[in-house]
Design a protein around this motif. Structure first.
Motif, PDB file in Angstrom:
ATOM      1  N   ARG A   1       1.987 -27.151 -25.051  1.00  0.00           N
ATOM      2  CA  ARG A   1       2.350 -26.312 -25.885  1.00  0.00           C
ATOM      3  C   ARG A   1       2.971 -24.830 -25.436  1.00  0.00           C
ATOM      4  NH1 ARG A   1       0.632 -28.036 -30.998  1.00  0.00           N
ATOM      5  NH2 ARG A   1       2.443 -26.534 -31.626  1.00  0.00           N
ATOM      6  N   GLY A   2       3.740 -24.343 -26.267  1.00  0.00           N
ATOM      7  CA  GLY A   2       4.399 -23.215 -25.852  1.00  0.00           C
ATOM      8  C   GLY A   2       3.435 -21.896 -25.923  1.00  0.00           C
ATOM      9  N   GLU A   3       3.450 -20.921 -24.921  1.00  0.00           N
ATOM     10  CA  GLU A   3       3.128 -19.429 -24.861  1.00  0.00           C
ATOM     11  C   GLU A   3       3.974 -18.534 -24.330  1.00  0.00           C
ATOM     12  OE1 GLU A   3      -0.406 -20.316 -22.010  1.00  0.00           O
ATOM     13  OE2 GLU A   3      -1.387 -21.604 -23.275  1.00  0.00           O
ATOM     14  N   ILE A   4       3.530 -17.551 -24.813  1.00  0.00           N
ATOM     15  CA  ILE A   4       4.355 -16.199 -24.386  1.00  0.00           C
ATOM     16  C   ILE A   4       3.987 -15.779 -22.786  1.00  0.00           C
ATOM     17  CG2 ILE A   4       4.663 -13.773 -24.926  1.00  0.00           C
ATOM     18  CD1 ILE A   4       6.005 -15.449 -26.915  1.00  0.00           C
ATOM     19  N   THR A   5       5.089 -15.536 -22.102  1.00  0.00           N
ATOM     20  CA  THR A   5       5.123 -15.212 -20.859  1.00  0.00           C
ATOM     21  C   THR A   5       5.936 -13.878 -20.830  1.00  0.00           C
ATOM     22  OG1 THR A   5       4.719 -17.280 -19.905  1.00  0.00           O
ATOM     23  CG2 THR A   5       5.220 -15.680 -18.396  1.00  0.00           C
ATOM     24  N   LEU A   6       5.208 -12.745 -20.357  1.00  0.00           N
ATOM     25  CA  LEU A   6       6.065 -11.493 -20.407  1.00  0.00           C
ATOM     26  C   LEU A   6       6.432 -11.329 -18.852  1.00  0.00           C
ATOM     27  CD1 LEU A   6       6.693  -8.786 -21.676  1.00  0.00           C
ATOM     28  CD2 LEU A   6       4.800  -7.889 -20.846  1.00  0.00           C
ATOM     29  N   ALA A   7       7.841 -11.296 -18.645  1.00  0.00           N
ATOM     30  CA  ALA A   7       8.160 -10.972 -17.537  1.00  0.00           C
ATOM     31  C   ALA A   7       9.665 -10.233 -17.546  1.00  0.00           C
ATOM     32  CB  ALA A   7       8.635 -12.250 -16.712  1.00  0.00           C
ATOM     33  N   PRO A   8       9.426  -8.920 -17.505  1.00  0.00           N
ATOM     34  CA  PRO A   8      10.445  -7.894 -17.496  1.00  0.00           C
ATOM     35  C   PRO A   8      11.815  -8.178 -16.769  1.00  0.00           C
ATOM     36  CG  PRO A   8       8.480  -7.025 -17.348  1.00  0.00           C
ATOM     37  CD  PRO A   8       8.122  -8.049 -17.156  1.00  0.00           C
ATOM     38  N   GLU A   9      11.477  -8.880 -15.437  1.00  0.00           N
ATOM     39  CA  GLU A   9      12.668  -8.885 -14.684  1.00  0.00           C
ATOM     40  C   GLU A   9      13.580 -10.163 -15.305  1.00  0.00           C
ATOM     41  OE1 GLU A   9       9.344 -11.783 -13.202  1.00  0.00           O
ATOM     42  OE2 GLU A   9       9.687  -9.607 -14.291  1.00  0.00           O
ATOM     43  N   ALA A  10      12.963 -10.799 -16.307  1.00  0.00           N
ATOM     44  CA  ALA A  10      13.892 -12.006 -16.759  1.00  0.00           C
ATOM     45  C   ALA A  10      15.183 -11.376 -17.522  1.00  0.00           C
ATOM     46  CB  ALA A  10      13.046 -12.860 -17.875  1.00  0.00           C
ATOM     47  N   ALA A  11      15.147  -9.989 -17.866  1.00  0.00           N
ATOM     48  CA  ALA A  11      16.427  -9.578 -18.476  1.00  0.00           C
ATOM     49  C   ALA A  11      17.573  -9.528 -17.756  1.00  0.00           C
ATOM     50  CB  ALA A  11      15.915  -8.036 -19.230  1.00  0.00           C
ATOM     51  N   ARG A  12      17.372  -9.675 -16.549  1.00  0.00           N
ATOM     52  CA  ARG A  12      18.588  -9.460 -15.600  1.00  0.00           C
ATOM     53  C   ARG A  12      18.971 -10.902 -15.121  1.00  0.00           C
ATOM     54  NH1 ARG A  12      14.620  -6.109 -13.141  1.00  0.00           N
ATOM     55  NH2 ARG A  12      14.165  -7.818 -11.320  1.00  0.00           N
ATOM     56  N   ALA A  13      18.283 -12.082 -15.467  1.00  0.00           N
ATOM     57  CA  ALA A  13      18.777 -13.094 -15.540  1.00  0.00           C
ATOM     58  C   ALA A  13      19.255 -13.894 -16.255  1.00  0.00           C
ATOM     59  CB  ALA A  13      17.613 -14.054 -14.646  1.00  0.00           C
ATOM     60  N   GLY A  14      18.574 -13.799 -17.564  1.00  0.00           N
ATOM     61  CA  GLY A  14      18.783 -14.698 -18.920  1.00  0.00           C
ATOM     62  C   GLY A  14      19.785 -14.056 -19.686  1.00  0.00           C
ATOM     63  N   HIS A  15      19.961 -14.689 -20.880  1.00  0.00           N
ATOM     64  CA  HIS A  15      20.741 -13.997 -22.097  1.00  0.00           C
ATOM     65  C   HIS A  15      19.661 -13.439 -22.969  1.00  0.00           C
ATOM     66  CE1 HIS A  15      23.791 -13.236 -25.021  1.00  0.00           C
ATOM     67  NE2 HIS A  15      22.985 -13.646 -25.995  1.00  0.00           N
ATOM     68  N   VAL A  16      19.523 -12.334 -23.217  1.00  0.00           N
ATOM     69  CA  VAL A  16      18.439 -11.602 -24.023  1.00  0.00           C
ATOM     70  C   VAL A  16      18.816 -11.640 -25.504  1.00  0.00           C
ATOM     71  CG1 VAL A  16      16.983  -9.695 -24.556  1.00  0.00           C
ATOM     72  CG2 VAL A  16      17.813 -10.016 -22.039  1.00  0.00           C
ATOM     73  N   GLU A  17      18.030 -12.324 -26.395  1.00  0.00           N
ATOM     74  CA  GLU A  17      18.151 -12.277 -27.686  1.00  0.00           C
ATOM     75  C   GLU A  17      16.983 -11.464 -28.404  1.00  0.00           C
ATOM     76  OE1 GLU A  17      20.362 -13.658 -29.721  1.00  0.00           O
ATOM     77  OE2 GLU A  17      21.291 -15.301 -28.250  1.00  0.00           O
ATOM     78  N   ARG A  18      17.487 -10.391 -28.996  1.00  0.00           N
ATOM     79  CA  ARG A  18      16.414  -9.590 -29.715  1.00  0.00           C
ATOM     80  C   ARG A  18      16.107 -10.051 -30.988  1.00  0.00           C
ATOM     81  NH1 ARG A  18      16.475  -3.185 -28.903  1.00  0.00           N
ATOM     82  NH2 ARG A  18      15.683  -3.844 -27.058  1.00  0.00           N
ATOM     83  N   ILE A  19      14.767 -10.352 -31.027  1.00  0.00           N
ATOM     84  CA  ILE A  19      14.372 -10.961 -32.451  1.00  0.00           C
ATOM     85  C   ILE A  19      13.408 -10.116 -33.176  1.00  0.00           C
ATOM     86  CG2 ILE A  19      13.165 -13.135 -33.366  1.00  0.00           C
ATOM     87  CD1 ILE A  19      15.721 -13.929 -32.042  1.00  0.00           C
ATOM     88  N   TYR A  20      13.650  -9.830 -34.432  1.00  0.00           N
ATOM     89  CA  TYR A  20      12.464  -8.907 -34.948  1.00  0.00           C
ATOM     90  C   TYR A  20      11.686  -9.842 -35.455  1.00  0.00           C
ATOM     91  CZ  TYR A  20      15.334  -4.742 -34.692  1.00  0.00           C
ATOM     92  OH  TYR A  20      16.042  -3.702 -34.037  1.00  0.00           O
ATOM     93  N   VAL A  21      10.470  -9.351 -35.666  1.00  0.00           N
ATOM     94  CA  VAL A  21       9.368 -10.253 -36.101  1.00  0.00           C
ATOM     95  C   VAL A  21       8.476  -9.660 -37.247  1.00  0.00           C
ATOM     96  CG1 VAL A  21       7.200 -11.447 -35.377  1.00  0.00           C
ATOM     97  CG2 VAL A  21       9.186 -11.336 -33.591  1.00  0.00           C
ATOM     98  N   ALA A  22       8.191 -10.423 -38.094  1.00  0.00           N
ATOM     99  CA  ALA A  22       7.175 -10.151 -39.392  1.00  0.00           C
ATOM    100  C   ALA A  22       6.112 -11.367 -39.448  1.00  0.00           C
ATOM    101  CB  ALA A  22       7.815 -10.109 -40.704  1.00  0.00           C
ATOM    102  N   THR A  23       4.908 -11.080 -39.224  1.00  0.00           N
ATOM    103  CA  THR A  23       4.036 -12.136 -39.118  1.00  0.00           C
ATOM    104  C   THR A  23       2.617 -11.824 -39.828  1.00  0.00           C
ATOM    105  OG1 THR A  23       2.664 -13.458 -37.626  1.00  0.00           O
ATOM    106  CG2 THR A  23       2.972 -11.034 -36.872  1.00  0.00           C
ATOM    107  N   ASN A  24       2.077 -12.683 -40.264  1.00  0.00           N
ATOM    108  CA  ASN A  24       0.541 -12.554 -40.970  1.00  0.00           C
ATOM    109  C   ASN A  24      -0.460 -13.333 -40.251  1.00  0.00           C
ATOM    110  OD1 ASN A  24       1.514 -14.932 -41.862  1.00  0.00           O
ATOM    111  ND2 ASN A  24       0.591 -15.056 -43.929  1.00  0.00           N
ATOM    112  N   ARG A  25      -0.019 -13.435 -38.770  1.00  0.00           N
ATOM    113  CA  ARG A  25      -1.100 -14.136 -38.056  1.00  0.00           C
ATOM    114  C   ARG A  25      -1.444 -13.158 -37.354  1.00  0.00           C
ATOM    115  NH1 ARG A  25       0.665 -19.448 -35.104  1.00  0.00           N
ATOM    116  NH2 ARG A  25       2.714 -19.866 -35.902  1.00  0.00           N
TER     117      ARG A  25
END
Length: 357
Positions: free
Chosen positions: A19-43
């Motif tokens: 299963r997928g989990e969130i991993t925070l890695a600020p350095e990834a912005a320099r390596a990958g293509h960043v997609e900025r996603i706005y989020v609305a959630t009732n979780r």
């Protein structure tokens, strides 16, 4: 027969791990293509149901070394690899809905003219927060969708055996999605393009029905397109939803596959012959202003999300002028046959996409 049902179920479950989990890695912005996603959630952060809707913004780093349609998570015990793994490089939470609205409006205004729609995506059954978020980022990257992406994350249990609980969560989430659609249509500059997968399509249809019953034609008329991907909806229920909605947003496109094993199991559990997303014949919806796009020829695995996971189909769709026009609210002359069928259909049109050999 029960043994065969459970065997099919476990075969589907095997394809769901890990299963997928969130991993925070600020350095990834320099390596990958960043997609900025706005989020609305009732979780809640723990994944359970939450009263009201929370808002945020997440920068997802899509790794450069991957196959189109694929999502890779960091291996357990190993350091995240920005070259290969989907990672979060940055995020922001908004304490007040008005702050979220203002930031979303700024993002829309920053887009070039003609590209100022908001594309709202609703994930399906058995999705964790990370899985829905990363899947939308992957679709954004692989299909180069126009507009500003907004993800509505409803409280799916993220458990294969929680099908009934997820259906209850769909009913629980109707108000939250309705509010999020209203925000998307008020962002200014364009229209809201609504995309929903699997059980998320049921949630979307219920929210549109709720708007219509409340007489909110203003919001409904600012929806530029609706795309249902493998919708897990009873055909009769869909027809009753359409009757309640009245004038459907156009274009209204339904991606289907007769080789969708997940929807076959859903139909079996529901004692039905077929679900809306597994129609191979437009007959049951022939009198409705919708377009069915049959992508069953690209089935792989469970065949439940071909539009997002099949490299061959992604290649075709990403190069199709027609698809880009379907997503765009500014559709003029010179469009292809898919868009013309979707925009002008008074009765159901059907299109079959096949691989080129």
């Amino acid at each position: 027969m029960p043994g065969r049902i459970f065997l099919s179920l476990f075969l589907l479950l095997a394809a769901c791990a890990p299963r997928g989990e969130i991993t925070l890695a600020p350095e990834a912005a320099r390596a990958g293509h960043v997609e900025r996603i706005y989020v609305a959630t009732n979780r809640t952060p723990g994944g359970s149901r939450q009263e009201g809707v929370s808002f945020g913004r997440v920068d997802v780093s899509v790794p450069p070394e991957r196959r189109p349609g694929s999502i890779t998570y960091p291996r357990k015990g190993a350091a995240p690899d920005p070259q290969r793994d989907f990672l979060v490089s940055d995020y922001a939470r908004f304490a007040r809905p008005e702050d979220f609205r203002a930031d979303l409006r700024r993002a829309v205004a920053a887009r070039p003219p003609g590209d100022r729609d908001v594309v709202l995506f609703v994930h399906g059954y058995n999705n964790t927060f990370a899985e829905g978020l990363y899947r939308f980022a992957q679709i954004e990257r692989d299909l180069s969708l126009p507009g500003v992406p907004l993800h509505f994350s409803w409280p799916s249990r993220g458990q294969p055996l929680a099908y009934a609980a997820d259906r209850d969560s769909v009913l629980y989430s109707r108000d939250g999605l309705k509010r999020s659609i209203e925000i998307a249509t008020e962002a200014g500059g364009g229209k809201a393009i609504l995309v929903a997968h699997s059980m998320g399509a049921l949630l979307l249809m219920e929210s549109l029905r709720q708007m219509a019953i409340a007489g909110d034609r203003r919001t409904l008329d600012r929806i530029g397109a609706v795309l249902l991907l493998s919708p897990d909806i009873d055909v009769g229920v869909f027809r009753s939803q359409v009757r309640a909605i009245g004038r459907l947003p156009q274009p209204f496109v339904i991606f289907t596959s007769g080789r969708d094993r997940a929807l076959s199991l859903s139909a079996l559990i529901s004692a039905e012959p077929v679900r809306l997303g597994s129609l191979t014949d437009a007959g049951p919806v022939a009198d409705l202003p919708v377009t069915l796009v049959d992508v069953g020829a690209f089935s792989n695995g469970t065949g439940h999300f071909n539009v997002a996971t099949s490299p061959a189909l992604l290649r075709i769709l990403s190069q199709a002028q027609e698809l880009n026009s379907v997503f765009s609210s500014d559709v003029g002359g010179g469009v292809g046959p898919l868009t013309r069928a979707a925009l002008h259909a008074e009765r159901a049109a059907q299109i079959v996409i096949s691989p080129a050999f």
